[in-house]
Design an enzyme around this catalytic site. Structure first.
Site, PDB file in Angstrom:
ATOM      1  N   HIS A 131       6.926  -6.430  -7.611  1.00  0.00           N
ATOM      2  CA  HIS A 131       5.959  -6.772  -6.573  1.00  0.00           C
ATOM      3  C   HIS A 131       6.375  -6.246  -5.201  1.00  0.00           C
ATOM      4  CE1 HIS A 131       4.542 -10.218  -9.411  1.00  0.00           C
ATOM      5  NE2 HIS A 131       4.134  -9.027  -9.795  1.00  0.00           N
ATOM      6  N   CYS A 164       1.684   3.727  11.542  1.00  0.00           N
ATOM      7  CA  CYS A 164       2.822   4.616  11.326  1.00  0.00           C
ATOM      8  C   CYS A 164       3.033   5.504  12.554  1.00  0.00           C
ATOM      9  CB  CYS A 164       2.540   5.469  10.086  1.00  0.00           C
ATOM     10  SG  CYS A 164       3.786   6.693   9.738  1.00  0.00           S
TER      11      CYS A 164
END
Ligand code: NAD
Length: 261
Positions: A131, A164
């Site tokens: 996960h 980003c």
């Protein structure tokens, strides 16, 4: 082996059987869930004070399409991060490190996102984080990763849904959200390890979250012994060669010590 209350001492006959099985195994795959980290102070999925009980779920689709939902998602993750960052690996995590030193740990497949198996000392190549990990954030466009601490600092400094710095793509904690596919490379590696295993040891998982719960099942179908350590029953108990009920911190050290005999 009867039902045992949380905190009860482990069932001695079941522990002895499990020790024999582990002692005879050569390719062990560990499979862990949130239960192995509760003794480090990180609540599991079903506890009433868990973050899932108090926070609105933001799905992957909502994260992709709504700035408001991205802000809410980051708010939740930044609020939860210090408790995870400051958690310390416990006796259960250490027991897997000891097992790895005997050369018999084929892989450690975990549903956990807390990074505690690696912080306890398992190498990154041994640990398969189904996960993802809360210890980093990743760009959904270019894949660049930054530490969670850096992402949290940027959110707290006012970038409420950070992007980003290289390509301006959406940054997201490197965990798998509801509605987001698992990384196929990690999932395939986990199934491959399970099929090579001669014993799968499932620890601290309710074994109800899919596709993760299919991994112990696949190991069993491929011929591995299945040992389950959990304080509550799981849907795979009837498939297991041995179920040890009780507290992980009490059971795992004596159970995995037996591996170098
Ligand atoms: P789960 O919460 O469904 O099951 C945890 C199981 O561990 C329960 O059956 C509980 O009875 C047992 N347990 C808890 N503490 C224990 C202890 N000290 N000794 C013995 N048994 C103990 O967890 P899951 O199966 O991992 O599924 C939950 C999902 O939530 C996963 O997808 C996981 O990624 C995520 N999650 C991760 C973390 C983490 O990274 N630490 C924490 C919460 C949830």
């Amino acid at each position: 082996m009867g039902l045992r209350a949380p905190g009860a001492t482990p069932d001695p006959p079941a522990l002895a059987v499990a020790r024999r099985l582990v002692g005879g195994a050569r390719r062990i795959v560990g499979f862990t869930g949130a239960g192995i980290s509760t003794e480090s102070g990180i609540p599991d999925f079903r506890s009433p004070d868990g973050v899932w009980a108090t926070n609105r779920t933001v799905t992957f689709g909502e994260f992709l399409t709504s700035e408001e939902d991205r802000i809410e998602y980051w708010r939740q993750k930044v609020a939860a991060w210090p408790a995870m960052r400051d958690a310390v690996p416990n006796a259960g995590h250490q027991a897997f490190v000891e097992l790895d030193r005997t050369g018999r740990l084929e892989a450690l497949v975990t549903q956990n996102i807390d990074g505690l198996h690696r912080r306890a000392g398992l190498s990154g190549e041994r640990v398969l984080e189904l996960h993802g990990t809360a210890t980093e954030a990743g760009c959904l466009e270019c894949g660049e990763r930054i530490p969670a601490d850096e992402a949290a600092r940027r959110v707290e400094a006012g970038e409420r849904a950070p992007r980003c710095r290289s390509c301006r793509g959406l940054l997201k904690p490197a965990t798998i959200s509801f509605g987001q596919n698992l990384d196929p490379a990690v999932l395939n590696a986990a199934f491959a390890a399970a099929r090579r295993a001669d014993l799968l040891l499932a620890v601290g998982s309710s074994l109800v979250v899919e596709p993760a719960a299919s991994i112990p099942r696949a190991a069993r179908l491929a011929g591995a012994r299945l040992v389950i350590v959990n304080r509550e029953p799981t849907p795979l108990d009837s498939l297991a060669h041995c179920v040890v009920r009780g507290e992980i911190g009490e059971i795992l050290p004596p159970l995995l010590e037996s591996a170098d005999r």
